[in-house]
Design a protein around this motif. Structure first.
Motif, PDB file in Angstrom:
ATOM      1  N   GLN A  47       6.601   5.371  22.860  1.00 16.88           N
ATOM      2  CA  GLN A  47       6.571   5.850  21.220  1.00 16.88           C
ATOM      3  C   GLN A  47       5.500   6.435  20.469  1.00 16.88           C
ATOM      4  O   GLN A  47       5.569   7.047  19.578  1.00 16.88           O
ATOM      5  CB  GLN A  47       6.936   4.389  20.425  1.00 16.88           C
ATOM      6  CG  GLN A  47       8.044   3.954  21.058  1.00 16.88           C
ATOM      7  CD  GLN A  47       9.221   4.528  20.578  1.00 16.88           C
ATOM      8  OE1 GLN A  47       9.163   4.997  19.399  1.00 16.88           O
ATOM      9  NE2 GLN A  47      10.295   4.630  21.299  1.00 16.88           N
ATOM     10  N   ARG A  48       4.171   6.535  21.394  1.00 15.77           N
ATOM     11  CA  ARG A  48       2.994   7.210  20.656  1.00 15.77           C
ATOM     12  C   ARG A  48       2.446   8.187  21.790  1.00 15.77           C
ATOM     13  O   ARG A  48       1.360   8.001  22.043  1.00 15.77           O
ATOM     14  CB  ARG A  48       1.904   6.104  20.404  1.00 15.77           C
ATOM     15  CG  ARG A  48       2.370   5.096  19.361  1.00 15.77           C
ATOM     16  CD  ARG A  48       1.753   3.658  19.766  1.00 15.77           C
ATOM     17  NE  ARG A  48       2.447   2.751  18.524  1.00 15.77           N
ATOM     18  CZ  ARG A  48       3.293   2.009  18.660  1.00 15.77           C
ATOM     19  NH1 ARG A  48       4.043   2.162  20.010  1.00 15.77           N
ATOM     20  NH2 ARG A  48       4.066   1.137  17.985  1.00 15.77           N
ATOM     21  N   PRO A  49       3.203   9.218  22.047  1.00 17.49           N
ATOM     22  CA  PRO A  49       2.778  10.183  23.089  1.00 17.49           C
ATOM     23  C   PRO A  49       1.473  10.793  22.779  1.00 17.49           C
ATOM     24  O   PRO A  49       0.905  11.357  23.797  1.00 17.49           O
ATOM     25  CB  PRO A  49       4.145  11.035  23.198  1.00 17.49           C
ATOM     26  CG  PRO A  49       4.381  11.155  21.983  1.00 17.49           C
ATOM     27  CD  PRO A  49       4.559   9.665  21.538  1.00 17.49           C
ATOM     28  N   ALA A  50       1.019  10.809  21.564  1.00 19.79           N
ATOM     29  CA  ALA A  50      -0.371  11.576  21.342  1.00 19.79           C
ATOM     30  C   ALA A  50      -1.350  10.843  22.106  1.00 19.79           C
ATOM     31  O   ALA A  50      -2.273  11.535  22.379  1.00 19.79           O
ATOM     32  CB  ALA A  50      -0.486  11.303  19.891  1.00 19.79           C
ATOM     33  N   ILE A  51      -1.195   9.611  22.428  1.00 12.05           N
ATOM     34  CA  ILE A  51      -2.263   8.987  23.211  1.00 12.05           C
ATOM     35  C   ILE A  51      -2.743   9.681  24.579  1.00 12.05           C
ATOM     36  O   ILE A  51      -3.518   9.763  24.986  1.00 12.05           O
ATOM     37  CB  ILE A  51      -1.980   7.580  23.400  1.00 12.05           C
ATOM     38  CG1 ILE A  51      -3.329   6.556  23.551  1.00 12.05           C
ATOM     39  CG2 ILE A  51      -1.052   7.355  24.472  1.00 12.05           C
ATOM     40  CD1 ILE A  51      -2.796   4.954  23.394  1.00 12.05           C
TER      41      ILE A  51
END
Length: 127
Positions: A47-51
């Protein structure tokens, strides 16, 4: 390596297409760290692929060390979001996670700077 469903892969790629050009080894090292050390669930990462686009040794690991140290020493609430801590700018991270604790932990800024350079100060060696 992330144990994602097809739908989670689709979400991840649509939000952060750069992951398509990352090597398996690169993604594996990040997944092992984020899942095993930080304790994130694969769905949380999806849900937070920028990580996945952030530097493991320059940002993810040093900020995890700071947050873990502060939580372990009762200086930070346990419900603080790891994701929020890693995506904020260096300046904002310093304001929120280093400066407020300078009196209680005077060496925190220096230890964080060392961790960002790849050194692991003694206070960040967890057993």
């Amino acid at each position: 390596m992330f144990r994602w469903s097809d739908a989670e892969v689709g979400i991840d790629v649509s939000r952060a297409p750069r992951v398509l050009v990352m090597s398996k080894d690169f993604l594996r090292s990040k997944s092992e760290f984020l899942i095993s050390e930080v304790g994130l669930e694969p769905a949380y990462i999806a849900q937070r692929p920028a990580i996945l686009t952030l530097s493991l040794d320059g940002r993810l690991r040093p900020r995890h060390y700071i947050m873990k140290f502060l939580k372990d020493n009762g200086l930070l609430e346990n419900d603080r979001s790891y994701y929020v801590a890693v995506v904020v700018s260096d300046n904002d991270f310093m304001k929120k996670y280093i400066c407020p604790y300078q009196e209680a932990v005077p060496h925190l800024a220096q230890d964080y700077a060392a961790a960002c350079k790849g050194e692991v100060p003694t206070i960040f060696r967890f057993t």
